[in-house]
Design an enzyme around this catalytic site. Structure first.
Site, PDB file in Angstrom:
ATOM      1  N   ASP A  42      43.043  50.009  70.828  1.00  0.00           N
ATOM      2  CA  ASP A  42      41.788  50.532  70.275  1.00  0.00           C
ATOM      3  C   ASP A  42      41.891  50.648  68.766  1.00  0.00           C
ATOM      4  OD1 ASP A  42      39.505  52.387  69.687  1.00  0.00           O
ATOM      5  OD2 ASP A  42      39.424  52.492  71.872  1.00  0.00           O
ATOM      6  N   THR A  57      34.904  53.799  67.238  1.00  0.00           N
ATOM      7  CA  THR A  57      34.004  54.836  67.788  1.00  0.00           C
ATOM      8  C   THR A  57      34.745  55.745  68.771  1.00  0.00           C
ATOM      9  OG1 THR A  57      33.289  53.363  69.586  1.00  0.00           O
ATOM     10  CG2 THR A  57      31.941  53.376  67.587  1.00  0.00           C
ATOM     11  N   LEU A 103      36.993  46.721  77.496  1.00  0.00           N
ATOM     12  CA  LEU A 103      35.886  47.658  77.264  1.00  0.00           C
ATOM     13  C   LEU A 103      35.525  47.802  75.792  1.00  0.00           C
ATOM     14  CD1 LEU A 103      36.907  48.507  80.181  1.00  0.00           C
ATOM     15  CD2 LEU A 103      36.112  50.784  79.626  1.00  0.00           C
ATOM     16  N   TYR A 137      23.556  43.910  70.270  1.00  0.00           N
ATOM     17  CA  TYR A 137      24.358  44.407  71.403  1.00  0.00           C
ATOM     18  C   TYR A 137      24.066  43.578  72.663  1.00  0.00           C
ATOM     19  CZ  TYR A 137      26.175  47.781  74.859  1.00  0.00           C
ATOM     20  OH  TYR A 137      26.853  48.388  75.888  1.00  0.00           O
ATOM     21  N   LYS A 189      26.738  40.951  74.504  1.00  0.00           N
ATOM     22  CA  LYS A 189      27.210  41.111  75.885  1.00  0.00           C
ATOM     23  C   LYS A 189      26.851  39.880  76.727  1.00  0.00           C
ATOM     24  CE  LYS A 189      29.149  45.231  75.818  1.00  0.00           C
ATOM     25  NZ  LYS A 189      30.535  45.491  76.204  1.00  0.00           N
TER      26      LYS A 189
END
Ligand code: NAD
Length: 312
Positions: free
Chosen positions: A32, A36, A73, A145, A149
């Site tokens: 990570d 965020t 993720l 976004y 995706k």
């Protein structure tokens, strides 16, 4: 002991996934950039089987050990984040997904993409089955976004078809629970914060738009079941119990016992009018059903806000 890589593992969903995988006896490598997410989300995972790598996945990913599953993720996920980070959001969906798939290919690992109900855009079919291709505005502010995706899904299928990678795609519908950031702009943490502070709850539009809210434990259980299945095509995971935003606001006021009023604000651009997963495939393929009712999930989330405040 199987080893799982979780990109975005220091985020809201990722941290719960890391926790669940450790409980199931896996070794977990969390990657990570903390864009965020936060170390606070994973500080309780002081386990020899847990390893954190601070890294931006838009750059080449290196893991010096065998890997069995890559859970991908990492991505800005709340509208506040992806509207603030439009180019990064597109880069994470493209370069980041390419790098995560490359890692899975090199390690001969199963790969799971965290996709989203936003691939359906403002849907013209209701509820949304996986066979629906969506109604997305590619040039609106949310397009960064939604299209990232959709591109990530296309790339995942191409790695599967052309490169033989063992891939899975989960389309996640709105999920809530402990460790959501109070100011991340999503409806549940915003309403809870406003209700706790006895401030007015700000509902966008007239509040008649619907969402379907899934408690995080249910979602994580579904994701792990999907990763452990042999399925390659997308699977919706979400709670089909559909609520209007006004019903959600009333539930938050009921559960918190707040005396807050409801006020109305302008609807954001391209805000979907309805959102409800058709979970027939998840039921049939995985035997999965959500179990946590909205009021119960809100109470659990509320309790965690108290715990987090006490820790801070
Ligand atoms: P989050 O913002 O809490 O977590 C995302 C994590 O990804 C953060 O820890 C962040 O630091 C990390 N990240 C972002 N860019 C990165 C990069 N370039 N390199 C490495 N790490 C990076 O969001 P979340 O709600 O936990 O969402 C997790 C995933 O689930 C996302 O892919 C999101 O699109 C998807 N999803 C979530 C929901 C939901 O309701 N929470 C719904 C649909 C889809």
């Amino acid at each position: 002991m199987p080893t799982c890589v979780v990109t975005g593992g220091a985020g809201f969903l990722g941290s719960h996934l890391c926790e669940a995988l450790l409980e199931r006896g896996n070794r977990v490598v969390c990657i990570d950039s903390l864009e965020t997410g936060s170390l606070g989300n994973i500080e309780h995972l002081r386990d020899g089987a847990f390893h954190f790598i601070g890294h931006d996945i838009t750059e080449h990913i290196r893991v010096d050990e065998p890997v069995d599953v890559v859970y991908h993720l990492a991505s800005p996920a709340s509208p506040i984040d992806y509207l603030r980070l439009p180019l990064l959001t597109l880069k994470v969906g493209s370069y980041g997904t390419h790098n995560a798939l490359g890692l899975a290919k090199a390690k001969r690992a199963r790969f799971l993409l965290a996709s989203t109900s936003e691939v359906y855009g403002d849907p013209q079919v209701h509820p949304q089955p996986e066979t629906y291709w969506g109604h997305v505005n590619p040039i609106g502010p949310r397009g960064v976004y939604d299209e990232a995706k959709r591109y990530a899904e296309a790339m995942t299928m191409a790695y599967h078809r052309q490169q033989g990678v063992d891939t899975a795609i989960v389309r996640i519908f709105n999920t809530y629970g402990p460790r959501m950031r109070p100011h991340d702009g999503r409806a549940i943490p915003t309403f809870l914060r406003q209700a706790i502070d006895e401030k007015p709850l700000t509902v966008f539009g007239d509040g008649s738009q619907t969402r379907s809210f899934c408690y995080v434990d249910d979602l994580v259980r579904g994701i792990v079941l999907l990763a452990e299945s042999g399925e390659h095509l997308p699977v919706n995971i979400g709670n089909p119990s559909e609520k209007t935003l006004l019903e959600l606001a009333d539930a938050v006021i009921r559960v918190t016992g707040s005396s807050s009023q409801i006020v109305f604000e302008a609807l954001p651009v391209d805000d979907p009018q309805v959102r409800q997963p058709d979970i027939t495939r998840a039921r049939q393929l995985l035997g999965w059903e959500p179990e946590v009712e909205l009021d119960d999930g809100l109470r659990r989330t509320l309790a965690s806000i108290g715990r987090d405040a006490a820790r801070a």
